[in-house]
Enzyme design. Sequence first.
Site, PDB file in Angstrom:
ATOM      1  N   ASN A  16       0.870  -1.400   0.141  1.00 34.81           N
ATOM      2  CA  ASN A  16       0.094   0.098   0.237  1.00 34.81           C
ATOM      3  C   ASN A  16       0.834   1.390   0.041  1.00 34.81           C
ATOM      4  O   ASN A  16       0.508   2.229  -0.655  1.00 34.81           O
ATOM      5  CB  ASN A  16      -1.101  -0.110   1.199  1.00 34.81           C
ATOM      6  CG  ASN A  16      -2.173  -0.881   0.835  1.00 34.81           C
ATOM      7  OD1 ASN A  16      -3.150  -0.613   0.049  1.00 34.81           O
ATOM      8  ND2 ASN A  16      -2.328  -2.043   1.441  1.00 34.81           N
ATOM      9  N   MET A  92       0.349  -2.393  12.199  1.00 37.60           N
ATOM     10  CA  MET A  92      -0.095  -3.588  13.208  1.00 37.60           C
ATOM     11  C   MET A  92      -0.177  -3.059  14.564  1.00 37.60           C
ATOM     12  O   MET A  92       0.232  -3.865  15.325  1.00 37.60           O
ATOM     13  CB  MET A  92       0.448  -4.726  12.891  1.00 37.60           C
ATOM     14  CG  MET A  92       0.431  -5.574  11.550  1.00 37.60           C
ATOM     15  SD  MET A  92      -1.184  -5.832  11.204  1.00 37.60           S
ATOM     16  CE  MET A  92      -1.204  -6.555   9.642  1.00 37.60           C
ATOM     17  N   ILE A  94      -2.912  -1.120  17.407  1.00 34.86           N
ATOM     18  CA  ILE A  94      -4.073  -0.090  17.483  1.00 34.86           C
ATOM     19  C   ILE A  94      -3.836   1.255  18.316  1.00 34.86           C
ATOM     20  O   ILE A  94      -3.068   1.069  19.326  1.00 34.86           O
ATOM     21  CB  ILE A  94      -5.247  -0.899  18.347  1.00 34.86           C
ATOM     22  CG1 ILE A  94      -5.516  -2.029  17.358  1.00 34.86           C
ATOM     23  CG2 ILE A  94      -6.200   0.087  18.734  1.00 34.86           C
ATOM     24  CD1 ILE A  94      -6.562  -2.846  18.141  1.00 34.86           C
ATOM     25  N   LEU A  95      -3.925   2.273  17.852  1.00 32.46           N
ATOM     26  CA  LEU A  95      -3.722   3.527  18.655  1.00 32.46           C
ATOM     27  C   LEU A  95      -4.617   3.934  19.761  1.00 32.46           C
ATOM     28  O   LEU A  95      -5.817   3.548  19.281  1.00 32.46           O
ATOM     29  CB  LEU A  95      -3.541   4.765  17.633  1.00 32.46           C
ATOM     30  CG  LEU A  95      -2.587   4.768  16.540  1.00 32.46           C
ATOM     31  CD1 LEU A  95      -2.705   5.489  15.380  1.00 32.46           C
ATOM     32  CD2 LEU A  95      -1.054   4.610  17.037  1.00 32.46           C
ATOM     33  N   ASN A 109      -6.840   5.076   7.646  1.00 31.82           N
ATOM     34  CA  ASN A 109      -6.291   3.576   7.602  1.00 31.82           C
ATOM     35  C   ASN A 109      -7.112   3.129   6.374  1.00 31.82           C
ATOM     36  O   ASN A 109      -8.135   3.279   6.246  1.00 31.82           O
ATOM     37  CB  ASN A 109      -6.911   3.176   9.109  1.00 31.82           C
ATOM     38  CG  ASN A 109      -6.364   1.581   8.966  1.00 31.82           C
ATOM     39  OD1 ASN A 109      -5.282   1.239   8.638  1.00 31.82           O
ATOM     40  ND2 ASN A 109      -7.397   0.704   9.398  1.00 31.82           N
ATOM     41  N   HIS A 111      -8.727  -0.627   5.246  1.00 31.21           N
ATOM     42  CA  HIS A 111      -9.025  -2.029   6.023  1.00 31.21           C
ATOM     43  C   HIS A 111      -9.546  -2.966   4.845  1.00 31.21           C
ATOM     44  O   HIS A 111     -10.365  -2.617   4.123  1.00 31.21           O
ATOM     45  CB  HIS A 111     -10.136  -1.747   7.063  1.00 31.21           C
ATOM     46  CG  HIS A 111     -10.523  -3.111   7.567  1.00 31.21           C
ATOM     47  ND1 HIS A 111      -9.721  -3.643   8.626  1.00 31.21           N
ATOM     48  CD2 HIS A 111     -11.650  -3.714   7.559  1.00 31.21           C
ATOM     49  CE1 HIS A 111     -10.502  -4.708   8.932  1.00 31.21           C
ATOM     50  NE2 HIS A 111     -11.524  -5.001   8.182  1.00 31.21           N
ATOM     51  N   ASP A 152     -11.320   0.516  13.786  1.00 33.80           N
ATOM     52  CA  ASP A 152     -12.182   0.574  12.272  1.00 33.80           C
ATOM     53  C   ASP A 152     -13.420   1.212  12.531  1.00 33.80           C
ATOM     54  O   ASP A 152     -14.288   0.974  11.498  1.00 33.80           O
ATOM     55  CB  ASP A 152     -12.443  -1.006  11.838  1.00 33.80           C
ATOM     56  CG  ASP A 152     -11.076  -1.730  11.631  1.00 33.80           C
ATOM     57  OD1 ASP A 152      -9.976  -1.001  10.996  1.00 33.80           O
ATOM     58  OD2 ASP A 152     -10.854  -2.771  11.754  1.00 33.80           O
ATOM     59  N   GLU A 182      -7.790  -1.901  -2.475  1.00 33.71           N
ATOM     60  CA  GLU A 182      -6.786  -1.111  -1.723  1.00 33.71           C
ATOM     61  C   GLU A 182      -5.901  -0.265  -2.314  1.00 33.71           C
ATOM     62  O   GLU A 182      -5.721   0.944  -2.292  1.00 33.71           O
ATOM     63  CB  GLU A 182      -6.076  -2.121  -0.883  1.00 33.71           C
ATOM     64  CG  GLU A 182      -6.759  -3.079   0.162  1.00 33.71           C
ATOM     65  CD  GLU A 182      -5.933  -3.934   1.023  1.00 33.71           C
ATOM     66  OE1 GLU A 182      -4.874  -3.364   1.734  1.00 33.71           O
ATOM     67  OE2 GLU A 182      -6.317  -5.003   1.234  1.00 33.71           O
TER      68      GLU A 182
HETATM   69  C1  GRF Z   1      -3.298  -4.750   3.816  1.00 33.04           C
HETATM   70  O1  GRF Z   1      -4.303  -5.904   3.459  1.00 33.04           O
HETATM   71  C2  GRF Z   1      -4.040  -3.744   4.583  1.00 33.04           C
HETATM   72  O2  GRF Z   1      -5.300  -3.599   4.250  1.00 33.04           O
HETATM   73  C3  GRF Z   1      -4.062  -4.306   6.018  1.00 33.04           C
HETATM   74  O3  GRF Z   1      -2.759  -4.668   5.917  1.00 33.04           O
HETATM   75  C4  GRF Z   1      -2.155  -5.255   4.746  1.00 33.04           C
HETATM   76  C5  GRF Z   1      -0.985  -4.506   4.385  1.00 33.04           C
HETATM   77  O4  GRF Z   1      -0.287  -4.902   3.405  1.00 33.04           O
HETATM   78  N1  GRF Z   1      -4.330  -3.495   6.985  1.00 33.04           N
HETATM   79  P1  GRF Z   1       0.932  -3.832   2.790  1.00 33.04           P
HETATM   80  O5  GRF Z   1       2.051  -3.902   3.980  1.00 33.04           O
HETATM   81  O6  GRF Z   1       0.566  -2.769   2.277  1.00 33.04           O
HETATM   82  O7  GRF Z   1       1.503  -4.704   1.747  1.00 33.04           O
END
Ligand code: GRF
Length: 210
Positions: A16, A92, A94-95, A109, A111, A152, A182
């Site tokens: 991402n 990874m 949670i804030l 974020n 999701h 979320d 995404e």
């Molecule tokens: C993605 O599926 C995102 O939606 C989730 O974690 C994954 C991250 O993938 N929150 P990357 O590190 O961007 O490849």
Amino acid sequence: MLKVRIAVLVSGGGTNLQALIDAQKQRKLRSGEIVLVLSNNANAYALTRARENGIKTEVVVKTERDNEVFEREVIRVLKENKIDFIVLAGFMSILSENFTSLYKNRIINIHPSLIPSFCGKGYYGIKVHEAALKYGVKVTGATVHFVNEIPDGGEIILQKSVPVKNGDTPEILQRRVMERAEWIILPRACEKVCKDIQREMKEEKEKENL
Ligand code: GRF
């Protein structure tokens, strides 16, 4: 016009983040500039992606007990780099409310489901797609939303749907959701919010000069 200073917070592969970097190169993301990539994992490949693109990186590691210390250090780094806007891209952790209230409407974020399905505490990574397949939904997707104290739970900015196909495994579905949703909506949402922030910053500056 002054660009919004963006920090992207990551923990893993950073696909991402890559989508954001590509959008920036293509000037699809132009109201803001990624000036910092911060990871809570020193081995995250996302850090390599940032370095290869000349973007400053920082690592703040979190141990089990000290969330407060961890968040304080993250905030210090964000302040030091004059960050206006935060993108969580596979981050990874949670804030806490303490953190999110400091950056109200300034954190988004991505999701990997259509919120309010398969989201909230415990729904992250591959678990989201396992749950979608187990439930038997025929359509899933991704959501970009503002981040508040509810996991979320913040206001939705953009969503995109993706079909579930017969024979899908969680991994196949995860890949499809990334490719078709995404990586498309995250840069779009980022530009949309940066544009709004940029406008606010301009108005504030004008007020100061009155
Ligand atoms: C993605 O599926 C995102 O939606 C989730 O974690 C994954 C991250 O993938 N929150 P990357 O590190 O961007 O490849």
